[in-house]
Design a protein around this motif. Sequence first.
Motif, PDB file in Angstrom:
ATOM      1  N   ARG A   1      20.870   0.471  -9.462  1.00 36.57           N
ATOM      2  CA  ARG A   1      21.687   0.159 -10.647  1.00 36.57           C
ATOM      3  C   ARG A   1      23.148   0.130 -10.266  1.00 36.57           C
TER       4      ARG A   1
ATOM      5  N   GLN B   1      10.828   1.629  -3.889  1.00 37.36           N
ATOM      6  CA  GLN B   1      11.028   1.768  -5.323  1.00 37.36           C
ATOM      7  C   GLN B   1      12.488   2.051  -5.651  1.00 37.36           C
TER       8      GLN B   1
ATOM      9  N   ALA C   1      11.330   6.849 -14.493  1.00 29.51           N
ATOM     10  CA  ALA C   1      12.007   6.290 -13.322  1.00 29.51           C
ATOM     11  C   ALA C   1      11.364   6.825 -12.050  1.00 29.51           C
ATOM     12  N   HIS C   2      11.376   6.017 -11.017  1.00 24.97           N
ATOM     13  CA  HIS C   2      10.847   6.412  -9.715  1.00 24.97           C
ATOM     14  C   HIS C   2      11.916   6.118  -8.678  1.00 24.97           C
TER      15      HIS C   2
ATOM     16  N   ALA D   1      14.834  -0.316  -7.983  1.00 23.92           N
ATOM     17  CA  ALA D   1      15.376   0.229  -9.218  1.00 23.92           C
ATOM     18  C   ALA D   1      16.873   0.540  -9.114  1.00 23.92           C
TER      19      ALA D   1
ATOM     20  N   THR E   1       8.470   2.228 -22.419  1.00 27.54           N
ATOM     21  CA  THR E   1       9.309   2.661 -21.306  1.00 27.54           C
ATOM     22  C   THR E   1       8.426   3.334 -20.257  1.00 27.54           C
ATOM     23  N   GLN E   2       9.010   3.522 -19.086  1.00 29.24           N
ATOM     24  CA  GLN E   2       8.281   4.139 -17.981  1.00 29.24           C
ATOM     25  C   GLN E   2       9.209   5.124 -17.290  1.00 29.24           C
TER      26      GLN E   2
END
Length: 198
Positions: free
Chosen positions: A195, A189, A170-171, A193, A167-168
Motif C-alpha cells: 500500500r 502476499q 490482511a496477510h 498487498a 472483507t478478508q
Amino acid sequence: MASQEIETLTAALSRLPGLGPRSARRAVLWLIKRRETSLVQLVDALAAVREALVECGTCGNIDTTNPCGICADPRRDAGSLCVVEEVADLWALDRARLFNGRYHVLGGRLSALDGVRPEDLAIDSLLRRVEEGGIDEVVLAMNATLEGQTTAHYIAERLEGLPIRITQLAHGLPVGGELDYLDEGTLAQAIRARRPVA
C-alpha cells in the motif's frame, strides 16, 4: 511398569495436541502426586464439561449453553459476522478482543485432497444467516493456506450480489518479522498487498 489404568491414562493424554508420550507420563506422575487435589479437580471438570457441552445452533461454537455466550450477548455488533474455519480460530480471535461482532464456524475448509466439499461445511447455514438480513459485513477469517483461501474465495462468490460488504483478514509481513526468515508465500502476499506510504 505402571498398572494398566495408569498406562491407559498416559496413552489418552499422549493423544492430546502438544503432548507426546514423555510429556504425558510427566503429567500423569504430577497428577498422581496431587491426586487428592489436582486429579480430583481435573476429573470433576472433565465430567462437568462432558455433561454440559453443546454446539451453538446459531454459529457452531462449542459452549455450555445454546445459543452460546457470544451469540446471546446483546453488546455484540449483530451487523458484523466473522467466518472462521474451526472453533479454535473463533476462540483465538475472541481472546484477542479485537472483533466485537458475531461469528460463524464452518467446521473445516474445502479440500479436494481430503474430500471436503462445500456441502460438508456450514456454508448453507452461513448463507441463510446473511439472507435473513441485519448483517452489513462478512469478514472472511480463513487461514492463509491454499485450502483456506480457496474456501474464502468460494464463500465470497456465493455471497456475491447480497447487499453486504465482504472483507478478508490482511496477510503478509508479521510485525517484527525479518524478510530473510519469511517463506516465499508470505513474501508474495506482502508484495501483492502493498500500500502507499502516507
